[in-house]
Motif scaffolding. Structure first.
Motif, short mmCIF file in Angstrom:
data_model
loop_
_atom_site.label_atom_id
_atom_site.label_comp_id
_atom_site.label_asym_id
_atom_site.label_seq_id
_atom_site.Cartn_x
_atom_site.Cartn_y
_atom_site.Cartn_z
N ALA A 1 -4.46 -3.36 -2.05
CA ALA A 1 -3.66 -3.45 -0.82
C ALA A 1 -4.47 -3.01 0.39
O ALA A 1 -4.45 -3.66 1.44
N ALA A 2 -5.21 -1.91 0.25
CA ALA A 2 -6.06 -1.44 1.34
C ALA A 2 -7.14 -2.47 1.66
O ALA A 2 -7.42 -2.76 2.83
N ALA B 1 -2.14 -6.19 -5.74
CA ALA B 1 -1.44 -5.05 -5.15
C ALA B 1 0.01 -4.99 -5.63
O ALA B 1 0.56 -3.90 -5.82
N SER C 1 2.04 1.87 -3.44
CA SER C 1 1.04 1.93 -4.50
C SER C 1 0.80 3.33 -5.05
O SER C 1 0.24 3.48 -6.13
N TYR D 1 0.83 -1.20 0.00
CA TYR D 1 0.00 0.00 0.00
C TYR D 1 0.87 1.26 0.00
O TYR D 1 0.57 2.23 -0.73
#
Length: 424
Positions: free
Chosen positions: A371-372, A411, A362, A359
């Motif tokens: 990712a979140a 991700a 990203s 994240y």
């Protein structure tokens, strides 16, 4: 005029490109099916599994060429999988139990496999989002039909707790994997998910649901932090008022039953839902004290229950044969000892660490993206694991490794931690 035709060296390249597009299309259906069918149909993860296996066999060169691009993410997941499998096999050899007892742990093979597969096949994240939408509304329809025919709780094709936990994860995917400007679909999906959870009567999912709603409220583009808090407080007050004043909802959410269970437990009667859970926590703690290094064996928590006189008889007592501790930490501690506790921390901690790293890389300016979503999925499993053994059930165990692996693969692609990959 000279007609241009592909030269002979270009023909294989065109064939490879066409094949890659077909494999990519199947992969997109696979990630759609993962979220859409998981609780909407019996054996709901089978379509995803078939897509995963089929495209992996046909596109094995693509997967092999993608290994370097996954880097530390793939290595960490492979080491985690190896640790889970070796610990389970060691427990089987130590206690001379059957291999069937490690069936759910064997599903961890899918964790690195799904991550590499998604990274290599490059399905678009919007198909996972669409699948989650379909999955939530399908679960709502199924839950309504079951309650309408007179069932006390909606259970889907599994059981009420598992249905609620999976629907919560689908809500996470809908919120954090959404394309820009799609709140018009997100809000109805959240309402549908909440209604489905109410119809299941599951109470253990509430902390994770509250966590999700707080993140959504705090992440919305309100004018300032004070406005966010006021809106969050208003939503909580309205929800509590509706639940406590509508008799049907109060009954469905089993609020009165919880109060009754606690009173019975204080009076020495543990033969209730909450009482049985507290009893199992006590049994798990006592078992861990007696067998701190080995536990009683993977999948054999019922052996620990035999320390209770009521369970150490030939008479069938339902609460003695639930098969798990109704708590992740208690389950792994009682069945695998200290190493089991460390392994459980790794099962949640390693993916969480990878997702946080991804994240940060990203480039997202807001808390969203695969990712979140993965971070909130892992946190949700941790919170649900306080009142359920998440890896004692095939659906929740398989869905964890499948969805977390998928989100890590997506991700990694999004974060740009890539090498150019030639499909083949």
């Amino acid at each position: 005029m000279t007609l241009l035709h592909p030269t002979r060296p270009e023909l294989p390249a065109l064939a490879d490109a066409s094949r890659a597009r077909r494999l990519g299309g199947v992969a997109e259906f696979g990630v759609f099916a993962l979220a859409a069918f998981v609780v909407a149909m019996p054996s709901g993860l089978l379509p995803f599994g078939l897509c995963l296996l089929g495209t992996s066999v046909l596109g094995w060169r693509t997967l092999r060429q993608s290994v370097p691009g996954m880097g530390v993410n793939l290595r960490a997941l492979c080491w985690l999988t190896a640790a889970v499998l070796l610990m389970a096999l060691w427990s089987v050899l130590l206690f001379e139990h059957g291999l069937k007892d490690v069936d759910n742990r064997s599903r961890f093979v899918v964790l690195p496999w799904a991550a590499l597969w998604v990274y290599a096949m490059q399905p678009r994240v919007i198909w996972l989002w669409r699948g989650a939408l379909v999955g939530i509304f399908a679960a709502l329809v199924l839950a309504c039909l079951q309650v309408a025919r007179g069932d006390a709780r909606a259970e889907g094709w599994t059981n009420a707790i598992v249905l609620a936990d999976v629907v919560l994860v689908l809500m996470v995917l809908v919120v954090f994997c959404r394309p820009r400007g799609r709140w018009v679909w997100v809000v109805p999906a959240l309402v549908a998910g909440c209604v489905t959870i109410v119809l299941t009567g599951s109470r253990g999912v509430w902390p994770a649901l509250l966590c999700l709603l707080v993140i959504v409220a705090m992440g919305a583009r309100w004018r300032d932090g004070r406005t966010r808090l006021l809106i969050l407080a208003a939503v909580a007050a309205i929800g509590a008022t509706i639940v406590l004043t509508v008799p049907a909802l109060t009954h469905q959410m089993r609020i009165g039953e919880l109060q009754s269970d606690m009173q019975r437990y204080e009076d020495g009667d543990v033969d209730s839902s909450a009482g049985a859970r507290l009893e199992r926590l006590q049994v798990a703690y006592a078992t861990f004290q007696e067998h701190p290094w080995t536990g009683v064996g993977v999948g054999h928590f019922d052996d620990a229950m035999k320390r209770l006189p009521v369970c150490d008889t030939t008479q069938w007592v339902e609460r003695c044969h639930l098969g798990h501790a109704h708590n992740d930490l208690a389950e792994w501690a009682a069945t695998q000892g200290v190493l089991g506790i460390a392994l459980l921390m790794a099962v949640y901690g390693v993916p969480l660490w990878l997702l946080v790293r991804l994240y940060r890389r990203s480039g997202q300016t807001r808390f969203r993206g695969p990712a979140a979503a993965g971070i909130v999925v892992v946190v949700s499993y941790v919170l649900c694991g306080m009142t359920q053994s998440m890896f004692a059930h095939q659906v929740t165990a398989s869905f964890y490794v499948s969805i977390v692996g998928t989100l890590i693969g997506l991700a990694t692609r999004e974060a740009g931690n890539l090498q150019p990959v030639r499909r083949g």
